[in-house]
Design an enzyme around this catalytic site. Structure first.
Site, PDB file in Angstrom:
ATOM      1  CB  THR A   1       1.343   7.245 -15.205  1.00 46.82           C
ATOM      2  OG1 THR A   1       2.111   8.388 -14.959  1.00 46.82           O
ATOM      3  CG2 THR A   1       0.255   7.057 -14.157  1.00 46.82           C
TER       4      THR A   1
ATOM      5  CB  SER B   1       2.183  10.076  -9.752  1.00 48.12           C
ATOM      6  OG  SER B   1       1.325   9.885 -10.723  1.00 48.12           O
TER       7      SER B   1
ATOM      8  CB  ALA C   1      -0.682  -0.225   1.104  1.00 44.80           C
TER       9      ALA C   1
ATOM     10  CD  GLU D   1       4.499  -2.365  -8.973  1.00 46.57           C
ATOM     11  OE1 GLU D   1       5.069  -1.788  -7.801  1.00 46.57           O
ATOM     12  OE2 GLU D   1       3.385  -1.990  -8.976  1.00 46.57           O
TER      13      GLU D   1
HETATM   14  C1  LIG Z   1      -6.252  -1.817 -10.589  1.00 44.65           C
HETATM   15  C2  LIG Z   1      -5.134  -0.874  -9.952  1.00 44.65           C
HETATM   16  C3  LIG Z   1      -4.233  -1.553  -9.103  1.00 44.65           C
HETATM   17  C4  LIG Z   1      -3.245  -0.789  -8.360  1.00 44.65           C
HETATM   18  N1  LIG Z   1      -2.442  -1.690  -7.273  1.00 44.65           N
HETATM   19  C5  LIG Z   1      -1.831  -0.785  -6.499  1.00 44.65           C
HETATM   20  C6  LIG Z   1      -1.117  -1.518  -5.229  1.00 44.65           C
HETATM   21  O1  LIG Z   1      -1.262  -2.501  -5.063  1.00 44.65           O
HETATM   22  N2  LIG Z   1      -0.671  -0.746  -4.496  1.00 44.65           N
HETATM   23  C7  LIG Z   1      -0.576   0.706  -4.683  1.00 44.65           C
HETATM   24  O2  LIG Z   1       0.099   1.321  -3.910  1.00 44.65           O
HETATM   25  N3  LIG Z   1      -1.066   1.408  -5.701  1.00 44.65           N
HETATM   26  C8  LIG Z   1      -1.736   0.744  -6.549  1.00 44.65           C
HETATM   27  N4  LIG Z   1      -2.368   1.287  -7.735  1.00 44.65           N
HETATM   28  C9  LIG Z   1      -2.388   2.580  -7.770  1.00 44.65           C
HETATM   29  C10 LIG Z   1      -1.271   3.117  -9.102  1.00 44.65           C
HETATM   30  O3  LIG Z   1       0.091   2.979  -8.975  1.00 44.65           O
HETATM   31  C11 LIG Z   1      -1.440   4.575  -9.424  1.00 44.65           C
HETATM   32  O4  LIG Z   1      -2.965   4.739 -10.091  1.00 44.65           O
HETATM   33  C12 LIG Z   1      -0.670   5.277 -10.269  1.00 44.65           C
HETATM   34  O5  LIG Z   1       0.621   5.261  -9.641  1.00 44.65           O
HETATM   35  C13 LIG Z   1      -0.890   6.518 -10.702  1.00 44.65           C
HETATM   36  O6  LIG Z   1      -1.405   7.389  -9.494  1.00 44.65           O
HETATM   37  P1  LIG Z   1      -2.751   8.101  -9.329  1.00 44.65           P
HETATM   38  O7  LIG Z   1      -3.818   7.427  -9.752  1.00 44.65           O
HETATM   39  O8  LIG Z   1      -3.048   8.825  -7.861  1.00 44.65           O
HETATM   40  O9  LIG Z   1      -2.650   9.243 -10.354  1.00 44.65           O
HETATM   41  P2  LIG Z   1      -2.060  10.678 -10.334  1.00 44.65           P
HETATM   42  O10 LIG Z   1      -0.797  10.643  -9.867  1.00 44.65           O
HETATM   43  O11 LIG Z   1      -3.140  11.722  -9.870  1.00 44.65           O
HETATM   44  O12 LIG Z   1      -2.013  11.006 -11.863  1.00 44.65           O
HETATM   45  C14 LIG Z   1      -3.286  11.529 -12.829  1.00 44.65           C
HETATM   46  C15 LIG Z   1      -2.537  11.800 -14.214  1.00 44.65           C
HETATM   47  O13 LIG Z   1      -1.600  12.733 -14.289  1.00 44.65           O
HETATM   48  C16 LIG Z   1      -0.343  12.461 -14.681  1.00 44.65           C
HETATM   49  N5  LIG Z   1       0.571  12.964 -14.030  1.00 44.65           N
HETATM   50  C17 LIG Z   1       1.105  13.109 -12.694  1.00 44.65           C
HETATM   51  N6  LIG Z   1       2.253  13.654 -12.485  1.00 44.65           N
HETATM   52  C18 LIG Z   1       2.546  14.161 -13.641  1.00 44.65           C
HETATM   53  C19 LIG Z   1       3.881  14.927 -14.113  1.00 44.65           C
HETATM   54  N7  LIG Z   1       4.477  15.359 -13.127  1.00 44.65           N
HETATM   55  N8  LIG Z   1       3.735  15.358 -15.336  1.00 44.65           N
HETATM   56  C20 LIG Z   1       3.023  14.836 -16.024  1.00 44.65           C
HETATM   57  N9  LIG Z   1       1.804  13.991 -15.826  1.00 44.65           N
HETATM   58  C21 LIG Z   1       1.601  13.709 -14.696  1.00 44.65           C
HETATM   59  C22 LIG Z   1      -0.325  11.178 -14.542  1.00 44.65           C
HETATM   60  O14 LIG Z   1       0.602  10.271 -15.490  1.00 44.65           O
HETATM   61  C23 LIG Z   1      -1.919  10.671 -14.907  1.00 44.65           C
HETATM   62  O15 LIG Z   1      -2.053  10.599 -16.111  1.00 44.65           O
HETATM   63  C24 LIG Z   1      -3.152   0.481  -8.587  1.00 44.65           C
HETATM   64  C25 LIG Z   1      -4.048   1.283  -9.482  1.00 44.65           C
HETATM   65  C26 LIG Z   1      -5.124   0.543 -10.049  1.00 44.65           C
HETATM   66  C27 LIG Z   1      -5.872   1.254 -11.019  1.00 44.65           C
END
Ligand SMILES: Cc1cc2nc3c(=O)[nH]c(=O)nc-3n(C[C@H](O)[C@H](O)[C@H](O)COP(=O)(O)OP(=O)(O)OC[C@H]3O[C@@H](n4cnc5c(N)ncnc54)[C@H](O)[C@@H]3O)c2cc1C
Length: 380
Positions: free
Chosen positions: A364, A135, A127, A241
Site C-alpha cells: 500500500t 501488509s 498467494a 511487481e
Molecule cells: C484486486 C486485488 C488483487 C490482489 N492480488 C493479490 C495477489 O495476487 N496475491 C496476493 O498475495 N495478494 C493480492 N492482493 C492483496 C494485496 O496485496 C493486499 O490487499 C495489500 O498488500 C494490503 O494488505 P491488506 O489488504 O491485508 O491490508 P492491511 O495490511 O490490513 O492494511 C490495512 C490498512 O492499514 C495500513 N497499514 C498497514 N500497516 C501499516 C503500518 N505499519 N503503518 C501505517 N499503515 C499501515 C495499510 O496501508 C492499509 O491502508 C490483492 C488485493 C486486491 C484488492
C-alpha cells in the site's frame, strides 16, 4: 537519456506488435470479459503465440527474451491502445507467479510450470495475502509441515489474482518458526479449494479469489528455493511487481488524458468547445505534467532495477508518485467528461474504478512510505 532506452528500433517494433494485438484481440472483447468476471484461456494462448506472455523471460525457460524494460513497453502499450490495468493483472499474473521459480532455477519446476504457462497452456497465481493481513508478510499463518516426501498444507489465502482459474499457485507458507525466517514458497497444483470469487470495485475482467488448503499433500520437490528462504525471494520480486504497478498507473493516466483531450475538443458548451476555456486547458496541462514526471521517474527506476542497482526506496517513491498522479488524472478525466464520465459507456469510468487498487495492491501507499523511511534511515 532514459527515454531513449524506450525508443530503440526493437522496442518500437515491440510496441507496434502489442498495439496490433490489443486492438484486434482485446479491445473488441473487453466489455464482455468485464461482465464475465474473467479472461478466457484462449486469450492466454493467443498472447503466447505472438510471444507476448514470454516477454521478460529468458528463452532457456521458454520465454521470448527481453527484460524489464521490454515488459514496461508491453504494459504501457496495452493500456494506451485501449486495454486496462485489470486486463494486465489477469493476463500477466504469471509475471508475479513465475519469477521466483525462474529465480530458484530448479529445471523440474521450470519444465512443469514455467514453460507451459509461457505457452499459454497453464494459468498460475501468487498467494501471499491472508484474511488476517497482507501488509505484514512475515506474520503469515498458512502452514506446511513436512511428512516424508511431502508437505501437508493448511491455511487460507485471499485476494488472489487469477485464483479462480489457476492451475497452480505459488504459495507463501510457514515451514519454520515465527517471523520472516520461517517462510518458504511452495507450488501447489492440486487440492486448491476456491472458497469464493470476490466481487470488486474494479478490475472486473480479472478474477480474484479466496483459496483454502485443508490437509493438502504437496510434494516436497515443489519447494521453490531453499526451505525457509522464501521471504527473500518474495521481497526481491516485489520490486518488479511494484514498478509494474507504477507503470500501470502512469499509462492509465496517459490514456485518460488522451481520451479527455479528444472529448473536450469535441464537446461544446456555451457556444464553443470546452478546450477553448483556459480553466480546461490548465487542467489538461496539470494532468500532462503529473503524468510526465511520473513516467520519467518510474522509467528511470525501472532502468536501475534492470541494471541490478540498489533502489528499494526509489521503487517506493515511483509507485507512490505514479499512483498519486493517476489518482489525480482519472478524477479530472471523469470530471471533464461531465455526466458521461459517470456512465459505464465511458472508458474513463472503468479506469477510475480500476486504478483505485494501484495504491493498495503490491504494497500500500503507507507500506511504501514506511519501507522508504526505513531504507533512508529516518526511523533510526
Ligand atoms: C484486486 C486485488 C488483487 C490482489 N492480488 C493479490 C495477489 O495476487 N496475491 C496476493 O498475495 N495478494 C493480492 N492482493 C492483496 C494485496 O496485496 C493486499 O490487499 C495489500 O498488500 C494490503 O494488505 P491488506 O489488504 O491485508 O491490508 P492491511 O495490511 O490490513 O492494511 C490495512 C490498512 O492499514 C495500513 N497499514 C498497514 N500497516 C501499516 C503500518 N505499519 N503503518 C501505517 N499503515 C499501515 C495499510 O496501508 C492499509 O491502508 C490483492 C488485493 C486486491 C484488492
Amino acid at each position: 537519456m532514459t527515454a531513449d532506452l524506450f525508443d530503440t528500433p526493437e522496442r518500437r517494433d515491440l510496441r507496434a506488435t502489442v498495439r496490433k494485438f490489443t486492438e484486434r484481440e482485446i479491445v473488441p472483447h473487453l466489455d464482455d470479459w468485464e461482465r464475465a468476471g474473467e479472461l478466457p484461456r484462449d486469450l492466454h494462448r493467443a498472447a503466447a503465440k505472438v510471444g507476448l506472455l514470454g516477454i521478460g523471460f529468458a528463452e532457456e525457460v521458454g520465454g521470448s527474451g527481453g527484460g524489464l524494460l521490454d515488459s514496461v513497453v508491453v504494459t504501457e502499450e496495452i493500456i494506451q491502445a485501449g486495454g486496462s490495468s485489470g486486463l494486465i493483472a489477469g493476463l500477466f499474473t504469471h509475471g508475479i507467479a513465475l519469477p521466483h521459480i525462474v529465480d530458484a532455477g530448479d529445471p523440474d519446476l521450470i519444465d512443469r510450470f514455467v514453460r507451459p504457462t509461457l505457452d499459454g497452456e497453464l494459468i498460475g497465481a501468487l498467494a501471499i495475502t491472508e484474511p488476517d493481513g497482507g501488509s505484514d508478510v512475515a506474520a503469515l499463518r498458512t502452514t506446511a509441515v513436512r511428512d516424508g516426501d511431502d508437505f501437508i498444507v493448511n491455511g487460507t489465502k485471499t485476494f488472489i489474482t487469477s485464483g479462480a482459474r489457476a492451475d497452480f499457485v505459488t504459495t507463501a507458507v510457514r515451514t519454520g518458526g515465527p517471523g520472516y525466517e520461517g517462510i518458504s514458497l511452495l507450488v501447489i497444483d492440486r487440492g486448491i479449494d476456491v472458497v469464493r470469487r470476490l466481487e470488486k470495485m474494479g478490475w472486473h475482467c480479472s478474477d480474484t479469489a479466496e483459496l483454502s488448503f485443508v490437509d493438502i499433500r504437496v510434494p516436497a520437490k515443489n519447494l521453490v528455493g531453499p526451505e525457509n528462504g522464501g521471504f527473500a525471494l518474495v521481497m526481491r520480486q516485489f520490486q518488479v511487481e511494484r514498478i509494474t504497478m507504477a507503470v500501470e498507473a502512469y499509462a492509465t493516466a496517459q490514456r485518460c488524458l488522451d481520451l479527455t483531450l479528444a472529448y473536450v475538443r469535441s464537446r461544446e458548451t456555451f457556444g464553443k468547445p470546452l478546450v477553448k476555456r483556459q480553466l480546461v486547458t490548465h487542467k489538461l496541462v496539470e494532468m500532462a505534467q503529473r503524468i510526465d514526471l511520473a513516467r520519467s521517474y518510474t522509467r528511470e527506476v525501472a532502468a536501475m532495477i534492470a541494471d541490478g542497482r540498489e533502489c528499494v526506496a526509489q521503487v517506493c517513491f515511483a509507485k507512490n508518485a505514479a499512483v498519486a498522479a493517476c489518482d489525480h488524472v482519472v478524477d479530472e478525466a471523469v470530471q471533464l467528461h461531465g455526466g458521461f464520465g459517470y456512465l459505464r459507456d465511458a472508458e474513463v469510468e472503468r479506469h477510475y474504478r480500476d486504478s483505485r487498487i494501484l495504491g493498495i495492491g503490491g504494497g500500500t501507499n503507507e507500506v511504501m512510505a514506511e519501507l522508504a523511511a526505513r531504507r533512508l534511515g529516518f526511523t533510526a
